[in-house]
Design an enzyme around this catalytic site. Structure first.
Site, PDB file in Angstrom:
ATOM      1  CG  ASP A 109      23.409  26.517  66.789  1.00 25.67           C
ATOM      2  OD1 ASP A 109      22.320  26.338  66.211  1.00 25.67           O
ATOM      3  OD2 ASP A 109      24.129  27.504  66.592  1.00 25.67           O
TER       4      ASP A 109
ATOM      5  CE1 TYR B  14      30.443  28.665  62.931  1.00 27.01           C
ATOM      6  CE2 TYR B  14      32.755  28.062  63.090  1.00 27.01           C
ATOM      7  CZ  TYR B  14      31.488  28.097  63.639  1.00 27.01           C
ATOM      8  OH  TYR B  14      31.275  27.559  64.896  1.00 27.01           O
TER       9      TYR B  14
ATOM     10  CE  LYS C  12      27.014  25.563  70.474  1.00 27.37           C
ATOM     11  NZ  LYS C  12      26.713  27.010  70.488  1.00 27.37           N
TER      12      LYS C  12
ATOM     13  CG  ASP D  82      25.048  28.020  73.574  1.00 23.48           C
ATOM     14  OD1 ASP D  82      23.947  28.603  73.597  1.00 23.48           O
ATOM     15  OD2 ASP D  82      25.958  28.326  72.788  1.00 23.48           O
TER      16      ASP D  82
ATOM     17  CG  ASN E 125      23.017  27.906  70.180  1.00 18.35           C
ATOM     18  OD1 ASN E 125      23.577  26.961  70.754  1.00 18.35           O
ATOM     19  ND2 ASN E 125      23.709  28.872  69.607  1.00 18.35           N
TER      20      ASN E 125
ATOM     21  CD  GLU F  56      26.708  30.773  75.213  1.00 17.68           C
ATOM     22  OE1 GLU F  56      27.472  30.059  75.908  1.00 17.68           O
ATOM     23  OE2 GLU F  56      27.021  31.191  74.094  1.00 17.68           O
TER      24      GLU F  56
ATOM     25  CD  GLU G 250      25.805  33.036  70.046  1.00 15.06           C
ATOM     26  OE1 GLU G 250      26.011  32.527  71.172  1.00 15.06           O
ATOM     27  OE2 GLU G 250      25.651  32.344  69.027  1.00 15.06           O
TER      28      GLU G 250
ATOM     29  CG  ASP H  12      31.135  38.226  68.696  1.00  6.08           C
ATOM     30  OD1 ASP H  12      32.086  38.867  68.216  1.00  6.08           O
ATOM     31  OD2 ASP H  12      30.875  37.046  68.381  1.00  6.08           O
TER      32      ASP H  12
ATOM     33  CG  HIS I 140      29.546  34.443  70.494  1.00  2.38           C
ATOM     34  ND1 HIS I 140      29.666  34.911  69.200  1.00  2.38           N
ATOM     35  CD2 HIS I 140      29.195  33.150  70.394  1.00  2.38           C
ATOM     36  CE1 HIS I 140      29.375  33.936  68.366  1.00  2.38           C
ATOM     37  NE2 HIS I 140      29.087  32.855  69.047  1.00  2.38           N
TER      38      HIS I 140
ATOM     39  N   GLY J  23      32.772  35.195  67.621  1.00  2.00           N
ATOM     40  CA  GLY J  23      32.459  35.051  66.208  1.00  2.00           C
ATOM     41  C   GLY J  23      33.718  35.123  65.357  1.00  2.00           C
TER      42      GLY J  23
END
Lengths: 421, 421
Positions: free
Chosen positions: B26, B34, B219, B248, B250, B274, B300, B323, B350, B352
């Site tokens: 992003d 992750y 994104k 989005d 971010n 977003e 988020e 989230d 969101h 996660g």
């Protein structure tokens, strides 16, 4: 004089100070342990950069681990080059992709950032053999703003406006230098910790007034409002009608309770109510400020410049208690001070550092930014551990003369992990 | 059927998943990893409680260390007794005096709380041999609110009002049970990661539509607005006029840039923008919502119920993306869902957790609280690692049947620390 100094490595130190006999207690923390997540910068000279963040207890280790990660960003840098454009490095650390998700810009990672940033400013001042306040008041407006990150301030205080604001304060500057000789007025937080008995509080008030303090703080936030009101009346009676009395609820009230209790506390004519409710609840503070005519002080748990921006814009904050060991160090403290100056909200810092660093910062705020020299919190419990403990005489901080930002500990402190009074 | 199960001990697990070829990228994270801070609860039965919090990268270890500290609060407890009054334990953990200073209620310590709380809900559902959604919709209103901590909600949603709100939704409940058979509609986040080329995005859109999705996310948040606008137009053209397209940013824009770019992006008729700016900047979101008629989705990175309360009160939030692996787990998610229902702000979480836990929570929100069944984000990158990966068919989530909240990993995942696709 500028001296070239290379930062070779940085390490954290996890130091705990046990407090005794109710010292430090508030409505949330019944038996607090003051802990510092120290950032220590080793260099190619004799000088060491030392920064602090305060926490209370076991969680301090988490901040230390984050410091050990963040220092990678500054290892290998020369201090004058680093500080000439520190805002850029600040942003890189604040937005480190391995840590950013854990905030952003709050909690453990931001406390760690505070400690690292403070160590950089300490080393910078030491490299010039100046106390921090002197370094800061001698920097040009451009050099000052280069230490700050203006991201997300474009709509409220862009870089150029900040420079103009600093320049506009040059006029009264000469006369404000008198504070260096007069000393910065302090207030005494330690008369009325939450767990102190009524008798202890009364004794402490007498002692404090004898020492020259005219401003005193009482911890409130009891489950039982009757206790708060009784003790507030006791403090007013013992300190006399002219004393400045602050009340501190340490976030313990919800909004309905804050409204009801603050209305009753007005009777003792408090200077402010501090942290009346949850520190993230801007709207609740706005509602309280509208409903009850009591000045609100807050900031000790406000994590970053964005939240301060929102609090200041909302109009509910009478006194800004930003703490340089809570927000991202001296750099973010200075930026928040600038914004607060623009909106004429006085800065009366919370001193997680026991005033060691903030005694420098309030001098800068007054001399260079034209903030009123209202009061600086005084908490003496750790004075035996600092190499150059803040000196208070006749209720006023004596201007510090040692190079750096006065966060060095005595040697024996570094040899232990937990120290008792 | 209730089965008595004792929590004997809890441990964290630090698991990282390397993503490849631009997946997950992003405007802030160019090469994300992750990572899950897993809380695993061992019991006196065969059952294990498993909870998650998401982070991105090395900082995950800090959350794991905080989990290992927090689990002390629940070790030795029987799960049904614990959950019968979970709000009280929740508050004790959230206000643990050794960690509270590190928040409060945000950052590393609150992510750790999320993981611990989720593990408790997982074990609770497993102990009854029910998927979480079923457990939740079968609880009485009183049992539900007993899992929540209403502190600081007294002025906006006191406990009794929450019970009344849940009861008031009983009317349409039967008809809403149809969602269990129909499946909950998903949207596809993975067509337009930031680093994907235009060609990849076009190919992904075709594939996504072929799979039955009608809602897709791109994104944005480039330094260069031209790139964002070109790619948004490309997505609209490839997906067709009827597709639902989310954008989005971010958090990458400051307010002036958000205003300018959002005005231009209106041309592609986006479903929402977003995270247009910093997630703490409520006032900036309010200004954007006033100036540009684009629905705003966010949540988020909103850390806790107090910040959600402020966002919801401010009126700027069109879609609530709370989230359950960011706020304090299922317990705080449910409380925020209740408040959001009161103010008619739809919940579009969101994920996660890659949708594993949220597939249960949106079913509860729709059936028991009467939230509209708008959309649930779908991200498939980790599906090979979960024991019971969320199943999506024809663009809809298939109702999960396994006991618990579907956060268990396959055995081989637990044997490694870093896994690659």
């Amino acid at each position: 004089m500028k001296k070239s100094i290379l930062i070779q490595s940085g390490q954290s130190r996890d130091i705990h100070f046990a407090l005794e006999n109710g010292a430090g207690s508030d409505a949330v923390h019944s038996t607090p342990v003051y802990a510092y997540a120290v950032c220590s910068l080793q260099t190619d000279s004799q000088l060491e950069g030392v920064g602090l963040a305060l926490t209370l207890g076991a969680g301090n280790k988490l901040v230390c681990d984050a410091i050990d990660y963040l220092v990678q960003h500054i290892e290998g840098k020369e201090i004058n080059e680093l500080m000439a454009d520190f805002g850029t490095t600040y942003k890189k650390m604040a937005d480190d992709p391995n840590l950013r998700w854990l905030g952003p810009h709050k909690g453990v990672v931001h406390l760690a950032l505070a400690s690292v940033v403070n160590a950089c400013f300490d080393l910078w001042a030491k490299s010039r053999c100046q106390p921090l306040w002197q370094l800061l008041i001698e920097l040009s407006p451009e050099e000052l703003v280069n230490t700050m990150d203006f991201s997300y301030f474009e709509d409220i205080l862009p870089r150029e406006e900040a420079i103009t604001l600093i320049k506009s304060q040059a006029a009264g500057r000469e006369s404000r230098l008198g504070i260096l000789k007069d000393g910065y007025p302090g207030y005494d937080t330690s008369i009325g910790w939450f767990n102190y008995t009524d008798e202890q509080v009364t004794r402490n008030i007498k002692k404090s007034i004898d020492q020259g303090f005219t401003a005193l703080k009482l911890k409130v936030g009891s489950r039982n409002a009757t206790r708060d009101i009784r003790r507030a009346e006791l403090v007013r009676k013992a300190a006399g009608p002219d004393a400045t009395i602050m009340l501190d609820a340490n976030q313990q009230w919800n909004l309905p309770k804050a409204m009801a209790t603050c209305r009753q506390l007005l009777a003792i004519d408090p200077f402010w109510i501090e942290e009346p409710t949850h520190p993230d609840d801007i709207q609740a503070h706005v509602s309280l400020a509208k409903e009850v005519s009591i000045p609100i002080a807050l900031g000790e748990h406000v994590p970053n410049k964005i939240m301060f921006k929102n609090f200041i814009q909302s109009g509910c904050m009478s006194y800004n208690q930003v703490d340089a060991v809570r927000v991202g160090g001296v750099s973010e403290f200075l930026l928040i001070s600038l914004l607060s100056r623009k909106y004429n909200v006085p800065i009366v810092p919370h001193v997680g550092d026991m005033g060691q660093i903030h005694q420098h910062l309030v001098l800068f705020n007054h001399i260079s930014l034209g903030h009123p020299a209202i009061l600086l919190e005084h908490i003496p419990h750790l004075k035996d551990y600092f190499k150059f403990p803040a000196q208070v005489m006749d209720g006023k901080y004596i201007t510090p003369g040692e190079p750096g930002l006065s966060a060095d500990f005595k040697e024996f402190v570094l040899e232990k992990k937990v120290l008792s009074q």
